[in-house]
Enzyme design. Structure first.
Site, PDB file in Angstrom:
ATOM      1  N   ASP A   9     -32.781  82.287  58.782  1.00  0.00           N
ATOM      2  CA  ASP A   9     -33.247  81.304  59.748  1.00  0.00           C
ATOM      3  C   ASP A   9     -32.583  81.707  61.077  1.00  0.00           C
ATOM      4  OD1 ASP A   9     -34.129  78.822  60.929  1.00  0.00           O
ATOM      5  OD2 ASP A   9     -32.078  78.083  60.654  1.00  0.00           O
ATOM      6  N   ASP A  11     -32.235  79.368  64.423  1.00  0.00           N
ATOM      7  CA  ASP A  11     -31.495  78.284  65.094  1.00  0.00           C
ATOM      8  C   ASP A  11     -30.424  77.706  64.168  1.00  0.00           C
ATOM      9  OD1 ASP A  11     -33.066  78.234  67.512  1.00  0.00           O
ATOM     10  OD2 ASP A  11     -34.673  77.286  66.381  1.00  0.00           O
TER      11      ASP A  11
END
Ligand code: BG6
Ligand code: MG
Length: 225
Positions: A9, A11
């Site tokens: 991922d 963020d």
């Protein structure tokens, strides 16, 4: 015995943009009379821009009074604020341990993928000087369903030509952990509050090839018994 790919991922895992999303949403929410705190922000992690806005409106009981046209305008304003905050991103904004892990993966020929639903992902990777380190980045613009749906992780696996069962996904959001688990990959959570992660680490500082490889071997030797 080792994983073929590690899918990240963005963020909150590669860099601390999760907090910048929060600051931008907080400003926008305030303008329409809604207060949001870090607890609400937890629910926005991994969720697309429009879905995040819908959750904020639901939280503030404003779903009826804000129509689709206003929603589009608010989402645009939030993104303009967010992009402004991104101007400060530099290569040293990469979270601790991530750059070293990426190097270790390349040395071992482990593929590296990105599964972020952020439409700003390419510009963030560029600002961090990391674009070249990712073998494949799933295109958030082509994704129909936000996390917890596994769509973006499956798209990353497809782009890397690997099967999810041969991969590890790394996430800081509950919706992201659910998405990884639903995809068939092993999940690594970064944080203290996450549920259902196959491995939970308190910080990216704890990430390393040794840590991921040991985790992989433990999971696979258990399955073999
Ligand atoms: C995710 C974030 O990575 O991207 C969410 O966790 C965010 O908080 C989503 O809403 C969409 O980002 P963007 O940059 O397209 O608004
Ligand atoms: Mg995240």
């Amino acid at each position: 015995m080792k994983p073929q790919a590690i899918i990240f991922d963005l963020d909150g895992v590669v860099t601390d943009t999760a907090h910048l999303h929060f600051l931008a949403w907080q400003r926008i929410a305030r303008e329409i009379g809604i207060d949001i705190d870090e607890q609400i922000n937890e629910q926005l992690k991994g969720i697309s821009r429009m879905d995040s806005l819908a959750r904020i409106l639901r939280h503030g009981g404003a779903e009826q009074r804000i129509d689709q046209q206003q929603r589009l305008r608010l989402a645009e304003q939030k993104n303009a604020l967010y992009v402004e905050l991104l101007q400060d991103l530099r290569p040293d904004s990469v979270l601790p341990g991530i750059a070293e892990l990426l190097e270790q993966l390349h040395t071992r020929d482990i593929r590296v993928g990105l599964a972020s639903v952020s439409l700003n992902a390419p510009r963030i990777l560029d600002a961090l000087g990391l674009a070249i380190q990712f073998d494949f980045c799933a295109d958030a613009g082509k994704i129909k369903r936000s996390k917890p749906d596994p769509e973006i992780f499956l798209a990353a696996c497809e782009g890397l030509s690997v099967s999810p069962v041969n991969c590890i996904g790394i996430e800081d959001a509950q919706a992201g952990i659910e998405a990884i688990n639903a995809s068939g990959m092993l999940s690594v959570g970064i944080g203290t509050q996450l549920k259902h992660a196959d491995l939970l680490l308190t910080s990216t500082k704890e990430l390393s090839w040794t840590c991921l490889h040991t985790f992989w071997l433990t999971k696979h030797s258990k399955q073999a018994v």
